[in-house]
Design an enzyme around this catalytic site. Structure first.
Site, PDB file in Angstrom:
ATOM      1  N   GLU B  63       0.811  -1.228   0.000  1.00 12.47           N
ATOM      2  CA  GLU B  63       0.000   0.000   0.000  1.00 12.47           C
ATOM      3  C   GLU B  63       0.837   1.268   0.000  1.00 12.47           C
ATOM      4  OE1 GLU B  63      -0.733  -2.679   1.741  1.00 12.47           O
ATOM      5  OE2 GLU B  63      -2.752  -3.257   1.156  1.00 12.47           O
ATOM      6  N   HIS B 132     -10.779  -4.729   9.506  1.00 16.71           N
ATOM      7  CA  HIS B 132     -11.380  -4.687   8.168  1.00 16.71           C
ATOM      8  C   HIS B 132     -12.757  -4.034   8.180  1.00 16.71           C
ATOM      9  CE1 HIS B 132      -8.205  -7.375   6.829  1.00 16.71           C
ATOM     10  NE2 HIS B 132      -8.704  -7.429   5.620  1.00 16.71           N
TER      11      HIS B 132
HETATM   12  C1  TPP Z   1      -2.098  -4.715   4.298  1.00 18.08           C
HETATM   13  C2  TPP Z   1      -3.108  -5.569   3.657  1.00 18.08           C
HETATM   14  N1  TPP Z   1      -3.330  -5.444   2.341  1.00 18.08           N
HETATM   15  C3  TPP Z   1      -4.247  -6.218   1.731  1.00 18.08           C
HETATM   16  C4  TPP Z   1      -4.980  -7.124   2.442  1.00 18.08           C
HETATM   17  C5  TPP Z   1      -6.031  -7.980   1.750  1.00 18.08           C
HETATM   18  N2  TPP Z   1      -5.541  -9.360   1.696  1.00 18.08           N
HETATM   19  C6  TPP Z   1      -5.894 -10.266   2.608  1.00 18.08           C
HETATM   20  S1  TPP Z   1      -5.105 -11.716   2.396  1.00 18.08           S
HETATM   21  C7  TPP Z   1      -4.289 -11.136   1.047  1.00 18.08           C
HETATM   22  C8  TPP Z   1      -3.346 -12.015   0.313  1.00 18.08           C
HETATM   23  C9  TPP Z   1      -2.253 -12.477   1.195  1.00 18.08           C
HETATM   24  O1  TPP Z   1      -1.421 -13.311   0.473  1.00 18.08           O
HETATM   25  P1  TPP Z   1      -0.313 -14.155   1.212  1.00 18.08           P
HETATM   26  O2  TPP Z   1       0.445 -13.266   2.145  1.00 18.08           O
HETATM   27  O3  TPP Z   1       0.465 -14.874   0.192  1.00 18.08           O
HETATM   28  O4  TPP Z   1      -1.121 -15.180   2.134  1.00 18.08           O
HETATM   29  P2  TPP Z   1      -2.068 -16.358   1.671  1.00 18.08           P
HETATM   30  O5  TPP Z   1      -3.446 -15.813   1.631  1.00 18.08           O
HETATM   31  O6  TPP Z   1      -1.595 -16.836   0.360  1.00 18.08           O
HETATM   32  O7  TPP Z   1      -1.919 -17.365   2.747  1.00 18.08           O
HETATM   33  C10 TPP Z   1      -4.636  -9.819   0.783  1.00 18.08           C
HETATM   34  C11 TPP Z   1      -4.113  -9.014  -0.326  1.00 18.08           C
HETATM   35  C12 TPP Z   1      -4.743  -7.209   3.823  1.00 18.08           C
HETATM   36  N3  TPP Z   1      -5.440  -8.019   4.603  1.00 18.08           N
HETATM   37  N4  TPP Z   1      -3.801  -6.447   4.397  1.00 18.08           N
END
Ligand code: TPP
Ligand code: TPP
Ligand code: MG
Ligand code: MG
Lengths: 328, 329, 329, 328
Positions: B63, B132
């Site tokens: 972000e 959230h």
């Molecule tokens: C700072 C932030 N940006 C965006 C999100 C929305 N979001 C939730 S999970 C996710 C993907 C996370 O990917 P990863 O770290 O690879 O974990 P995975 O879900 O694959 O276990 C996103 C973009 C968030 N929760 N926090």
């Protein structure tokens, strides 16, 4: 002109031009210090003396419409990219004739006409802007390249890694120029940096080089190469320039013994001064003689003296200005 | 007739973006999962198909980074629309929004500008818990250099978003996540809605209910209930917290002599405070009762539905407050 | 006599920290240039000599990072005092402060806590321009889970900082940079000042001036001028914006029937809005005039002294406002 | 007990214990999905199915008073570190008996009793907390070690680099465990990651290893080594575990064809399932037979069924609760 083959050696004319740019920055900063010591300048300023070869070598490799972003220690960058001494002083004194109508001051000088997107008082804060400018150049299909200046201290800011990642993914035309002057404020890099600086860029697939930032010809030639590469669409690069600030963190930082030694200061100022390094080399190569440098020094002194006088005489902005420019 | 065409709130947003991207090649979208995924809320579905991955750009989860890239792009001739998935993530991008985008015009003496839109969300009751569900628009409303938009209908969403994209200054645009599926009439033509013009969503003469974003429907629901007990409520939506249409709010309160301000941000030091104090000052000599504020309960948003629903003003609670204020018990 | 001992504001802060660090081995200081340099404001000079580099910890320039480290340390038994050099850098640490520290108690159902202090600064007129002059305490005052402290005298600074360090919740503690050299009586003994208790800095019966932090001295100066034209101003300092001593503020306004709120944050959606609306509501039936607000001008802080001085309320401007409000022209 | 020499091979008992832990997580997540599909669970949840070997292998190498921090996809971490099934379900249903009295929900489960400092709904958000816990362990002079779980997506967050730098500088006892499951939400790592993951840690002088995250014995043995090293005061390490989530990003993400292929899903679920990998190996080594695994499956199913029933029957928190716990 940057970007052509013949530039890969630095000819005399260009070397003297770089000397002049460095001398101008040096004279400018000496005057800023004087203004501060004589209480004629509001606030503080972070002097660039000692680091001139970095700004000058880097900007010499850029075209006027290429972009730079600068830092709290930004006077050198601004001047090297083409800002005029008089309007710089006017800004430092908070006058309307300044680059930002007196609203920005030392830490916010911006001059879009010369491709300067602004100094920044948030350490690392301009890394996003610089990367965005590179992104924009690519999107707009222009051949512009961006140089993003920042200090070793900015390596502490996570933002830098976020944008380097995107710059690498998207092959953006940007050179991250790290001015490693061994200190962030009053703390030495040894206490704040784990690992090698260049490795941090390489981890993002960004080629990185570390060079002597006191040798303006070397900075210029290296930058030439990296800029040409970026202009060809081959993506970002990272350039660590090893350098040193002669003065304190800012003009008010006089007693520095608790964080760095007088010997270290002496070592850098006497054996690695970027102006001396260049003039000694050109003289040793018998390309020119001392009188040329004396003339340059006199020229820039005159320019700086006139500039400061202009600024001292210039009016402050009108009170109505305070509410203007908040919005476009 | 095109006037009668109905779109959802999400569709209205998408249409505004698509029209502006067709009109102006400088406009692009950048953020997480904005391309093929069209965001988790599917608001942007279809845009990448029309405009390609060069103008609808998926980023890493960065972000601060992509907000900063937006600022730099805006300063150099582009018109970015930066997508911050949840308003709660403003916390990460505040430096780029507040210290960079908002100030560059002023700091440069008007030589540089950051014409860009930060699109983000607000609103609770989605069982998404404390990180959230926040409505943090008070923060950015506080900052000179920013403009802050809170559309409450599909119609407003389209018109205000187009204005935001065309504006030469940074705009923070908040969409209520619970509203995306709400339907409303949205003209197919190119219209814009100026900033700083409040909209009377329902006229009335007994009490003024100032409501923003998600709270406009709540206020309208309460107004209906109030009608049944003989209280005519005027529901007025400022639509932008900055610029704020102070005159319209004060005018309405002067007319009704009573006012409640309803907003989904935390109540303390929130948007209700500013609006209430503007009205209390401007309509001082006309008010028959103190201006009342209803924001979210001052607690982190809880996950449990049994608790979460207690944190947001409801039709019932607004109704009660209005009734009490009008002296009907 | 120790009662009469004078210290500067900076010395009072330092003494509070030193006493708390001696008392409680869990307390430590973390931030940029806090050790040998004692911060750029020299507030911490000498502490590293007494407590060593293990308890006065210099960090890289990583506000989000060391704030987060503070949160984790607080959650696991320590009592960090996190130093954020300029309040403007809050923008970088908001996620750690707001989404992590402030919410962990609630989100964990009361099982985890973050007993820590974020010490930072506010205030303009140092010719430091837009990114080093902001007073952003309204942001954190908005957030449930945080407490926000704004000392206005050396005495208050010491007592409130000790309370902050001993509190089991996260506290954001704002120091006015211009006040560091101000002197005042500070007892050498171990005293604390409870949060949520306003302090009447000067009694008066004609008008209430609520003032915070840097604005308390301004209000006192204005009160002196008002005295000369026969207006007795009461200057009341809430000392903490949360918890806010609403009762005391309302009581004072009820007594005087007129109130002005003066604070150095941006005026719009700022601290003055909350306090003014609390008073306008609570003292509604007692007020003879609308509650007036005086914050910083809603512009990024300009560098030029010719402009910067126009952005902050002054003794003169507060005096004028009070005089107008009291109907003396 | 962790940390002694003999643990460096994984004996049968421990292997079966890890199998049981993995089976419990799998059964738990299947039930969560069911609860969601039948509209009995409020909100969404991010399932850990497929990644069990990471949480279990890592936590098996930790002591109960060692810390973990978790993510939005946190059920597996919590269970592996010692949380009870029934109170987990209660939390997911927003009941007062839940670990957070129903206030946290799926993305915020914390259980200090088992060293779990909490899941986190901010991607990368717990990297600071984890590093701070390691800092605190060092300051307090305890032998505690921290495992900080995060996904490949969190590599986009600058915070991670800031805290890795400090962890390296200060030799903090922390293992950064990156669960690389190839996707962040609906975007593949190829589009978001420049360079090699491990290089990013190495750039900060943090040793990094990349392993098959579907082999629980390997995860455990590797982690054992890194934990022992950290406990000896030798500082942080970084462990990339290659893994895969079987379900969508969250329970509602059903149609995934636009970002990943059915073939890829089939490949991982059929040939690299962590439970199958382990059971097949133990059977092939003739250390045990299929009936043992059947018994374990039955046991955990009973535990999960009882847990969910407990949670379904449990009361919601009282309305008064809403204003409690905001402050200590
Ligand atoms: C700072 C932030 N940006 C965006 C999100 C929305 N979001 C939730 S999970 C996710 C993907 C996370 O990917 P990863 O770290 O690879 O974990 P995975 O879900 O694959 O276990 C996103 C973009 C968030 N929760 N926090
Ligand atoms: C985000 C942020 N943190 C802290 C500061 C205060 N500060 C100003 S300059 C500086 C040191 C910067 O060091 P470096 O990047 O090495 O640049 P140098 O001054 O050595 O040129 C610090 C900590 C700041 N301006 N911004
Ligand atoms: Mg430096
Ligand atoms: Mg992932």
């Amino acid at each position: 002109m940057a970007g052509t083959k013949s530039d890969l050696q630095v000819d005399l004319e260009q070397s003297l031009h770089m000397y002049q740019q460095m001398a101008k920055i040096r004279a400018f900063e000496e005057k800023v210090n004087e203004l501060y010591q004589s209480a004629k300048m509001p606030g503080l300023a972070h002097l660039y003396s000692g680091e001139e070869a970095v700004a000058v070598g880097v900007c010499e490799a850029l075209r006027r419409d290429d972009y730079i972003t600068s830092t709290h220690r930004g006077h050198g960058h601004c001047l090297a990219k083409g800002a005029a001494v008089d309007r710089m002083f006017a800004e430092l004194l908070g006058k309307e004739a300044g680059y930002c109508r007196g609203k920005g001051g030392s830490m916010h000088i911006a001059d879009p006409d010369s491709g300067n997107l602004g100094a920044n008082a948030i350490v690392g804060g301009s890394a996003g802007i610089a990367t965005g400018a590179a992104f924009s150049a690519k999107m707009r299909g222009t051949p512009q390249v961006v140089a993003c200046f920042f200090g070793d201290g900015a390596l502490g800011q996570g933002l830098l890694y976020e944008v380097m990642n995107m710059a690498a993914l998207w092959k953006l035309p940007i050179i991250y120029v790290c001015e490693n002057n061994l200190y962030g404020e009053y703390t030495s890099v040894g206490e704040t940096l784990a690992g090698e600086i260049g490795a941090r860029a390489k981890a993002f697939n960004i080629p990185a080089e570390t060079i002597d930032g006191q040798d303006v010809q070397l900075v210029y030639m290296t930058m030439q190469r990296l800029v040409a590469r970026a202009r060809r669409g081959q993506g970002p690069a990272f350039l660590e320039c090893q350098t040193y600030r002669y003065y304190g963190h800012h003009v008010g930082d006089i007693n520095r013994a608790y964080y760095r030694s007088k010997e270290e200061e002496r070592e850098w100022t006497t054996t690695r001064d970027p102006l001396q390094v260049l003039s000694a080399r050109l003289i040793a190569q018998k390309l020119t003689d001392a009188s040329v440098f004396a003339r340059i020094e006199a020229d820039v002194k005159a320019e700086v003296d006139a500039g400061v006088q202009f600024a001292l005489d210039a009016p402050y902005p009108d009170a109505r200005e305070v509410e203007q420019d908040v919005y476009a | 007739m095109s006037e009668e065409r109905e779109l959802t709130f999400a569709e209205a947003i998408r249409e505004a973006l698509a029209e502006e991207m067709r009109r102006d090649s400088r406009v692009f979208i950048i953020g997480e999962d904005v391309a093929e995924a069209g965001t988790p809320f599917k608001v942007l579905s279809g845009l990448v198909e029309e405009f390609g991955k060069d103008r609808v750009i998926d980023t890493p989860i960065s972000e601060p980074g992509f907000s900063g890239i937006g600022v730099g792009a805006a300063m150099t001739g582009m018109r970015p629309v930066v997508d911050l998935m949840f308003g709660d993530f403003l916390t990460l991008a505040m430096d780029q929004i507040v210290n960079q985008a908002a100030k560059v015009s002023y700091m440069s003496g008007g030589k540089l500008h950051a014409p860009m839109v930060f699109r983000t969300t607000l609103g609770a009751t989605r069982r998404s818990a404390a990180q959230h569900s926040q409505s943090l628009h008070a923060w950015v409303s506080h900052i000179p250099g920013l403009q802050v938009v809170l559309p409450s209908t599909p119609y407003d969403a389209k018109g205000l978003l187009k204005t935001a994209i065309r504006d030469d200054n940074p705009v923070v645009f908040f969409e209520d996540k619970m509203m995306y599926k709400m339907k409303g009439v949205v003209p197919a033509d190119d219209y814009t809605i100026p900033f700083g013009v409040a909209d009377i969503k329902r006229a009335g003469s007994d009490i003024t209910i100032v409501a923003t974003s998600s709270m406009v429907q709540v206020a309208l629901g309460a107004a209906k209930m109030l009608d049944e007990i003989g209280i005519g409520a005027e529901v007025i939506d400022p639509r932008t917290t900055f610029p704020l249409d102070k005159a319209a709010l004060i005018e309405s309160a002067k007319k009704t002599a009573r006012a409640i301000v309803v907003d989904e941000g935390y109540e303390r030091y929130g948007v209700t405070a500013e609006i209430a104090s503007v009205i209390a000052d401007g309509a001082f000599y006309y008010l028959d009762a103190p201006v009342k504020r209803m924001g979210a309960l001052d607690v982190p948003i809880p996950f449990s539905p049994a608790l979460e629903d207690l944190t947001v003003p409801t039709e019932q609670s607004v109704f009660e407050m209005a009734r009490r204020l009008c002296g009907k018990t």
